[in-house]
Enzyme design. Structure first.
Site, PDB file in Angstrom:
ATOM      1  N   GLY A  60      10.687  18.701  30.927  1.00  0.00           N
ATOM      2  CA  GLY A  60      10.025  19.793  31.632  1.00  0.00           C
ATOM      3  C   GLY A  60      10.504  21.180  31.272  1.00  0.00           C
ATOM      4  N   ALA A  61      11.468  21.296  30.391  1.00  0.00           N
ATOM      5  CA  ALA A  61      11.993  22.625  30.049  1.00  0.00           C
ATOM      6  C   ALA A  61      10.923  23.512  29.422  1.00  0.00           C
ATOM      7  CB  ALA A  61      13.189  22.503  29.118  1.00  0.00           C
ATOM      8  N   ASP A  63       7.620  23.259  29.811  1.00  0.00           N
ATOM      9  CA  ASP A  63       6.650  23.601  30.848  1.00  0.00           C
ATOM     10  C   ASP A  63       7.209  24.677  31.768  1.00  0.00           C
ATOM     11  OD1 ASP A  63       4.822  21.732  29.881  1.00  0.00           O
ATOM     12  OD2 ASP A  63       5.589  20.145  31.171  1.00  0.00           O
TER      13      ASP A  63
END
Length: 121
Positions: A60-61, A63
């Protein structure tokens, strides 16, 4: 039409293998993980450093970076400041487990920026 493209360094190689990067001029922001991002502004390349943190999970970094970048730009930040804000958000996100659980609030990012110095690699 897009305001910005935000490929990571590996995606950039694939995308621009067949397309001239100059076609997109100042619209490309290349994410480079902990090293930060590279932008082009007014035809010049500039590196915005990342932050040193204890990594737990990188899910998720990217995003988180993109969401924070959109928030910062919508609030009128310069491209450089917006990238620094987004780098900070992404750095905070990797200190926790999971994509959604790792996304920081705007206040958490602001506090982090006040406390941390850039990570030069």
């Amino acid at each position: 039409q897009a305001d910005f493209l935000t490929p990571n360094e590996h995606e950039r190689e694939i995308i621009f293998e067949q397309v001239d990067v100059d076609v997109f001029a100042d619209k490309v922001i290349v994410t480079e993980g902990a090293r930060g991002v590279t932008i082009r502004k007014d035809g010049k390349q500039e590196h915005i450093p990342g932050f040193c943190v204890q990594v737990v999970d990188t899910t998720g970094a990217g995003d988180t970076f993109n969401g924070a970048l959109a928030v910062a730009l919508s609030k009128g930040m310069s491209l450089e400041d917006a990238c620094r804000f987004a780098n900070a958000a992404a750095a905070l996100s990797v200190t926790k487990l999971g994509a959604q659980g790792g996304m920081p609030t705007e206040e958490e990012v602001k506090k982090f920026l006040q406390e941390k110095a850039g990570c030069s690699s």
